[in-house]
Design a protein around this motif. Structure first.
Motif, PDB file in Angstrom:
ATOM      1  N   TYR A 110      27.046  35.774  39.377  1.00 16.47           N
ATOM      2  CA  TYR A 110      25.976  34.817  39.148  1.00 16.47           C
ATOM      3  C   TYR A 110      24.715  35.149  39.939  1.00 16.47           C
ATOM      4  N   THR A 111      24.839  35.533  41.187  1.00 18.30           N
ATOM      5  CA  THR A 111      23.654  35.788  42.004  1.00 18.30           C
ATOM      6  C   THR A 111      23.237  37.246  41.979  1.00 18.30           C
ATOM      7  N   ASN A 112      23.910  38.056  41.173  1.00 20.49           N
ATOM      8  CA  ASN A 112      23.576  39.488  41.118  1.00 20.49           C
ATOM      9  C   ASN A 112      22.250  39.683  40.400  1.00 20.49           C
ATOM     10  N   PRO A 113      21.288  40.314  41.020  1.00 19.62           N
ATOM     11  CA  PRO A 113      19.988  40.510  40.378  1.00 19.62           C
ATOM     12  C   PRO A 113      20.057  41.388  39.133  1.00 19.62           C
ATOM     13  N   GLY A 114      21.151  42.099  38.953  1.00 11.55           N
ATOM     14  CA  GLY A 114      21.316  42.949  37.776  1.00 11.55           C
ATOM     15  C   GLY A 114      22.241  42.397  36.734  1.00 11.55           C
ATOM     16  N   LYS A 115      22.539  41.102  36.800  1.00 11.22           N
ATOM     17  CA  LYS A 115      23.505  40.544  35.854  1.00 11.22           C
ATOM     18  C   LYS A 115      22.975  40.591  34.426  1.00 11.22           C
ATOM     19  N   TRP A 116      23.917  40.590  33.480  1.00  7.50           N
ATOM     20  CA  TRP A 116      23.547  40.719  32.084  1.00  7.50           C
ATOM     21  C   TRP A 116      23.766  39.440  31.288  1.00  7.50           C
ATOM     22  N   ASN A 117      24.044  38.313  31.951  1.00  8.33           N
ATOM     23  CA  ASN A 117      24.058  37.053  31.222  1.00  8.33           C
ATOM     24  C   ASN A 117      23.346  36.006  32.053  1.00  8.33           C
ATOM     25  N   SER A 118      22.548  35.208  31.405  1.00  5.19           N
ATOM     26  CA  SER A 118      21.814  34.182  32.138  1.00  5.19           C
ATOM     27  C   SER A 118      20.957  33.349  31.203  1.00  5.19           C
ATOM     28  N   SER A 119      20.847  32.069  31.543  1.00  6.31           N
ATOM     29  CA  SER A 119      19.787  31.269  30.961  1.00  6.31           C
ATOM     30  C   SER A 119      18.594  31.368  31.904  1.00  6.31           C
ATOM     31  N   SER A 120      17.451  30.936  31.435  1.00  9.52           N
ATOM     32  CA  SER A 120      16.294  30.894  32.313  1.00  9.52           C
ATOM     33  C   SER A 120      15.300  29.878  31.776  1.00  9.52           C
ATOM     34  N   PRO A 121      14.750  29.058  32.667  1.00  6.14           N
ATOM     35  CA  PRO A 121      13.718  28.129  32.210  1.00  6.14           C
ATOM     36  C   PRO A 121      12.407  28.831  31.906  1.00  6.14           C
ATOM     37  N   TYR A 122      12.322  30.112  32.266  1.00 11.52           N
ATOM     38  CA  TYR A 122      11.074  30.863  32.109  1.00 11.52           C
ATOM     39  C   TYR A 122      11.078  31.757  30.868  1.00 11.52           C
ATOM     40  N   GLU A 123      12.073  31.617  30.044  1.00 10.07           N
ATOM     41  CA  GLU A 123      12.225  32.473  28.877  1.00 10.07           C
ATOM     42  C   GLU A 123      12.088  31.651  27.605  1.00 10.07           C
ATOM     43  N   GLU A 124      11.302  32.151  26.668  1.00  6.58           N
ATOM     44  CA  GLU A 124      11.187  31.504  25.358  1.00  6.58           C
ATOM     45  C   GLU A 124      11.142  32.578  24.290  1.00  6.58           C
ATOM     46  N   GLY A 133      19.310  38.136  16.393  1.00  9.79           N
ATOM     47  CA  GLY A 133      19.504  36.696  16.504  1.00  9.79           C
ATOM     48  C   GLY A 133      19.029  36.179  17.846  1.00  9.79           C
ATOM     49  N   SER A 134      18.599  34.899  17.875  1.00 12.09           N
ATOM     50  CA  SER A 134      18.042  34.341  19.111  1.00 12.09           C
ATOM     51  C   SER A 134      18.233  32.849  19.185  1.00 12.09           C
ATOM     52  N   LEU A 135      18.295  32.365  20.439  1.00 10.61           N
ATOM     53  CA  LEU A 135      18.159  30.943  20.745  1.00 10.61           C
ATOM     54  C   LEU A 135      16.723  30.721  21.179  1.00 10.61           C
ATOM     55  N   GLN A 136      16.288  29.478  21.244  1.00 11.60           N
ATOM     56  CA  GLN A 136      14.873  29.249  21.505  1.00 11.60           C
ATOM     57  C   GLN A 136      14.472  29.528  22.946  1.00 11.60           C
ATOM     58  N   GLY A 137      15.451  29.681  23.837  1.00  9.06           N
ATOM     59  CA  GLY A 137      15.136  29.927  25.238  1.00  9.06           C
ATOM     60  C   GLY A 137      15.250  28.664  26.065  1.00  9.06           C
ATOM     61  N   GLY A 138      15.111  28.845  27.370  1.00 11.39           N
ATOM     62  CA  GLY A 138      15.312  27.720  28.272  1.00 11.39           C
ATOM     63  C   GLY A 138      16.752  27.631  28.716  1.00 11.39           C
ATOM     64  N   ILE A 139      17.042  26.614  29.521  1.00 11.61           N
ATOM     65  CA  ILE A 139      18.405  26.429  30.015  1.00 11.61           C
ATOM     66  C   ILE A 139      19.181  25.627  28.985  1.00 11.61           C
ATOM     67  N   LEU A 140      20.068  26.296  28.287  1.00 11.96           N
ATOM     68  CA  LEU A 140      20.877  25.670  27.250  1.00 11.96           C
ATOM     69  C   LEU A 140      22.344  25.619  27.651  1.00 11.96           C
ATOM     70  N   GLN A 141      22.729  26.502  28.557  1.00 15.80           N
ATOM     71  CA  GLN A 141      24.082  26.573  29.069  1.00 15.80           C
ATOM     72  C   GLN A 141      23.992  27.168  30.461  1.00 15.80           C
ATOM     73  N   PRO A 142      24.840  26.736  31.374  1.00 16.06           N
ATOM     74  CA  PRO A 142      24.805  27.352  32.701  1.00 16.06           C
ATOM     75  C   PRO A 142      25.510  28.698  32.712  1.00 16.06           C
ATOM     76  N   ILE A 143      25.005  29.576  33.544  1.00 15.41           N
ATOM     77  CA  ILE A 143      25.687  30.790  33.974  1.00 15.41           C
ATOM     78  C   ILE A 143      25.790  31.878  32.912  1.00 15.41           C
ATOM     79  N   GLN A 144      26.313  31.553  31.735  1.00 12.53           N
ATOM     80  CA  GLN A 144      26.750  32.591  30.800  1.00 12.53           C
ATOM     81  C   GLN A 144      25.952  32.646  29.503  1.00 12.53           C
ATOM     82  N   GLN A 145      24.814  32.025  29.491  1.00 12.96           N
ATOM     83  CA  GLN A 145      24.026  32.029  28.255  1.00 12.96           C
ATOM     84  C   GLN A 145      23.581  33.442  27.892  1.00 12.96           C
ATOM     85  N   HIS A 146      23.579  33.702  26.592  1.00 10.87           N
ATOM     86  CA  HIS A 146      23.054  34.971  26.087  1.00 10.87           C
ATOM     87  C   HIS A 146      22.024  34.596  25.025  1.00 10.87           C
TER      88      HIS A 146
END
Lengths: 334, 594
Positions: free
Chosen positions: B398-412, B336-349
């Motif tokens: 949030y600022t951990n480079p190894g975090k496992w949850n995040s939105s990103s404007p660079y992801e689609e 399953g997937s979302l279309q990508g981009g910033i859809l929620q702060p901090i905790q998007q999967h």
């Protein structure tokens, strides 16, 4: 920052002189209030820390006016007739007390949230303005109902509001892309063209009403000498984000502070600034306040270090309580 | 005095009528009884363990003491407190001593019940205030924490709840499909459904429970909530059965067949999801049709949804842009997937493949661990410079480079059934200039093939991943971390199983013959790929998604679309079917019909 840090006491002085024939009660002693937005490590929904509106009881002792934690942005007051009204701008609405903080009523409902600032009209207790991330709302019935007053804005996020010292028909607003002004009590607004992106703080010179200052995001301070028609960048120690502007009542001394700035001072009406105090361990200041009865007595609200106080015009500062608190606004009430 | 009340309370509880809305007894009843039994024995102080004790009649003196202490601390307040306090009160008011009843009433006068700033906060707050105002009607403002009268509080709560239900059922939920936060939507709605006296609100609250459970059911696989989520915690992202949603699945669907509180490898007991007690004490019974939706995996299917972004307060013109969610479900895995981009702060999967397994960490996914004060400032009113630090202090990652949850404007993403293309085009100078992928150590096989494919297998589930740029592996405690420091990178993903591909060898052989076309990647981050069924997917970052040459448009995404649920945007009518029966939730008419 806070035009109202000077204006409310000025309005109060004028109105006390003219109102209340037969009112023989002594003028109440003003108490310093702090809007503790959060304490370090907390975000909305968290129950950690004691944040909310606080009143200073002694040197570094404060009492929280709310029973549980409330995200708090600022204060306003109406004191020109009884009963006095004390307002607190909070994340869950505008709180109003008519008994000096003993009891409160939230005036706003679910259509408004995150009240970043509250501006009561100095002479009309029915008229209130609030700023929110979704624009400005105005009430003409002391909070019973609210309508949007955003005609002319090109962005929605509005942070601070302040009346012009000459007439409350003129209101200044700081917003995410400019400062805005209305000349008709909020019916419509126009951008002021500061030209430096987000405007975070605003100050009208207490003696020269056409001299305006705007603290900007990552762009220091801009000033206008023609009532906001044109703007120039001030000479600042750095192109910092300036969250706070304040002035002594005589206008001889202006103060500014923000992100990694320390406290700045200007003696030339805001055209140039110097660093007055560089504190170790304080990353940012949110607000400044000059005691209207003692212009050498200053207060500063910090990001996470509580309140600081100076009695020598800003050269020396001492800690004044609320450590851990992110202090968004300092205010004298009543 | 307390002992006499305990005896009376015990007698009254023993004589209380069982829920009788026609739901069959059996597994659900035994599970709810088991949950109440266990929760009633927990020592931690919260409304749920109190309610469990009150409901079962177990250890009533302690229950009263615990409840008394919860009403004693005037610093306690807020939205969580509001609905759990009134919910507990309403469940047990006939057995509570007068002193406790008065204290609970006083709590609504003396506490600042903070409303909060998220969608779930407001559901909890307004459900609590609605019921409190209903319970104590006609009282003036000085009897309430907010200075508003009972009538004013009731009207405001009713208005917002009605507004939120309308918004959710016409343009989609904002805080959607969260394995954690679904709890704090379901619980206040269950309490509202049980105790609202207005028949329309009562019915609509129950319908919302139906809707949220159906939303979960369509993307549920043996206890796991698969695919994209608005908000999820890292511990639960990497270990889906650790999430609170697992308890809801166990309770209502009978899957997984484990008691989560006894499985520390999934969720330590101290993180217990006891909020499900509110479901256990509720007369609400899951309609059979939703149970079938959750458990019938006899045929694979595509399920699409439209949701909305959390309220954006800065840097965009649209307050709630749409979210497009695509899920492909089989009996062994869900992609399953979302279309990508910033859809929620901090905790998007944004996306994952989750599969059935008795082992932990039954999932594979990728992300760009984005950090930006600007992202936070889109959603929170604080000045941007402070936001990253504050969020980091609270969420710790949030600022951990190894975090496992995040939105990103660079992801689609672009998904078609069991195939997914995910592209990253990270701007130079970004704080975290890399993309990461999670490969759990519980996999049976993880093979880096000479063709460029990475093959992964967990029992009968197969996953092929074709990285679109150089990468390196890092071994960690629970996983192999795939990391690419190329600013332009991505994955082609194909998931299959023994049911579809036969052997793992056959799966690998098939993928080896279908190397993706990456000739356009370095120039324009564009790829094309032919799926096992012969469909050609073509995707360019920031551009069109094409399936067999035809542009895939999100604009025609309905609110719900799939074999189980159908709903048009703007209509307010949700149709459910399990192939035999149909259930229609008509929120315009506030009716649920089968």
């Amino acid at each position: 920052m806070r035009l109202r840090g000077i204006l409310i006491p000025l309005y109060s002085l004028v109105l006390v002189a003219t109102a209340g024939a037969g009112d023989t009660s002594p003028a109440p002693r003003s108490k310093l209030h702090a809007a503790v937005y959060l304490v370090r490590g907390s975000v909305a929904g968290s129950s950690t820390g004691r944040f909310g509106p606080h009143v200073r009881e002694s040197d570094s002792t404060w009492r929280c006016l709310s029973r549980s934690t409330v995200i708090t942005y600022g204060f306003g007051s109406f004191t020109s007739e009884a009963p006095r009204r004390f307002y607190v701008a909070c994340g869950n609405g505008v709180h109003r007390s008519t008994d000096d903080g003993k009891t409160w009523r939230i005036l706003t409902g679910w259509t408004t949230m995150e009240i970043l600032d509250v501006l009561p009209h100095p002479a009309n207790p029915s008229l209130l303005y609030v700023s929110t991330p979704w624009g400005i709302y105005r009430s003409k019935d002391e909070g019973a109902s609210w309508t949007a007053a955003t005609e002319g804005f090109t962005c929605s996020f509005v942070r601070h509001l302040a009346f012009d010292q000459r007439t409350p028909e003129i209101i200044y607003a700081t917003a995410e892309n400019d400062a805005y002004v209305t000349t008709n009590g909020g019916d419509d607004w126009k951008p002021m063209g500061v030209g430096r992106g987000a405007v975070l703080s605003f100050l009208q010179h207490p003696r020269i009403p056409d001299r305006l200052l705007a603290g900007c995001e990552d762009n220091g301070i801009c000033f206008s000498t023609d009532g906001g028609t044109s703007w120039k960048p001030a000479r600042c120690p750095s192109p910092a984000s300036v969250y706070a502007l304040a002035a002594s009542p005589d206008g001889e001394n202006l103060y500014a502070a923000g992100w990694e700035t320390g406290i700045w001072h200007s003696g030339d009406g805001g055209q140039s600034w110097d660093v007055l105090w560089t504190p170790a361990g304080i990353q940012a200041f949110f607000c400044l306040l000059v005691d209207p009865h003692d212009t050498r007595h200053l207060y500063a609200g910090t990001d996470g270090n509580g309140v600081y106080e100076s009695v020598d015009g800003g050269r020396g500062w001492t800690y004044a309580g609320l450590n851990g608190g992110k202090i968004k606004h300092l205010f004298f009430y009543p | 005095m307390m002992n006499r009340w305990c005896v009376i309370a015990g007698l009254m509880i023993a004589l209380m009528p069982r829920p009788c809305n026609g739901a069959p007894a059996g597994d659900f009843e035994s599970r709810r009884a088991r949950l109440l039994e266990v929760a009633a024995g927990e020592s931690e102080y919260n409304m749920m363990t109190i309610l469990a004790r009150l409901s079962t009649g177990r250890d009533l003196p302690r229950a009263f003491t615990m409840l008394d202490s919860m009403t004693h601390d005037r610093a306690m307040g807020g939205m969580f407190y509001a609905y759990t306090l009134i919910g507990t009160y309403l469940h047990a008011r006939d057995v509570l001593p007068d002193s406790l009843r008065r204290k609970i009433r006083e709590a609504f006068r003396l506490r600042t019940m903070y409303r909060g700033d998220t969608e779930n906060h407001w559901v909890m707050y307004y459900a609590g205030i609605y019921l409190a105002a209903q319970t104590w009607p006609g009282e003036p403002g000085d009897q309430w924490f907010n200075g508003k009268s009972s009538d004013e509080n009731f009207a405001e709560a009713s208005a917002w709840l009605t507004h939120w239900m309308r918004l959710t059922t016409t343009v989609g939920q904002g805080e959607f499909d969260s394995p954690t936060y679904m709890t704090v939507f379901l619980c206040p709605l269950l309490v509202l459904h049980q105790f609202a006296e207005d028949p329309v609100m009562k019915r609509k609250a129950g319908m919302m429970v139906d809707l949220l459970m159906a939303d979960f059911a369509a993307e549920h696989l043996n206890g796991s909530y698969g695919g994209g989520h608005s908000r999820d915690y890292p511990d639960d992202i990497v270990n889906p059965l650790a999430a609170p949603s697992t308890m809801w699945a166990w309770l209502y669907f009978g899957q997984p067949e484990m008691e989560q509180w006894n499985e520390a490898r999934f969720r330590p007991r101290h993180r217990g999801s006891w909020e499900t007690v509110f479901a256990a004490v509720s007369p609400y019974r899951l309609p059979q049709i939703i149970l079938n939706m959750a458990t019938d995996r006899s045929r694979p299917y595509v399920h699409r949804e439209r949701k909305r972004v959390r309220n954006i307060i800065r840097f965009q013109d649209t307050v709630n842009p749409p979210v497009y969610k695509y899920t492909y479900m089989t009996s062994r895995y869900v992609l399953g997937s979302l279309q990508g981009g910033i859809l929620q702060p901090i905790q998007q999967h944004t996306w994952d493949v989750t599969y059935t397994s008795p082992r932990t960490h039954n999932t594979i996914f990728s992300l760009h661990p984005y950090v930006s004060a600007g992202e936070l400032a889109m959603f929170f009113p604080e000045v941007p410079k402070f936001l990253a630090g504050e969020v980091d202090r609270y969420h710790l990652v949030y600022t951990n480079p190894g975090k496992w949850n995040s939105s990103s404007p660079y992801e689609e993403t672009f998904q078609h059934r069991n195939d997914l293309i995910v592209l990253y085009d990270i701007a130079p100078g970004e704080r975290q200039p890399h993309a990461d992928g999670f490969f759990p150590k519980t996999l049976d096989e993880r093979i880096v093939d000479t063709t460029g494919w990475i093959f992964a297998r967990n029992e009968g589930v197969y996953c092929g991943i074709y990285p679109l740029g150089p990468y390196a592996w890092t071994e960690e405690e629970i996983c192999w971390r795939w990391r690419s420091t190329s600013l332009r990178t991505g994955w082609i993903v194909e998931v299959s199983s023994v049911d579809e591909s036969g052997s793992f060898e056959a799966f690998k052989t098939s993928l080896r013959t279908r190397t993706p076309d990456t000739t356009g990647f370095s120039r324009s981050v564009a790829v094309a790929f032919v799926t096992a069924t012969g469909d050609t997917m073509a995707f360019r970052r920031g551009g069109e998604r094409r399936l067999n040459g035809t542009v895939v448009s999100f604009s025609d995404y309905p609110l719900f679309d799939g074999p189980w649920m159908q709903a048009r945007v703007g209509e307010g009518v949700i149709r459910m079917t399990d192939g035999k029966e149909e259930r229609v939730l008509d929120f315009r008419a506030a009716s649920a019909e089968e």
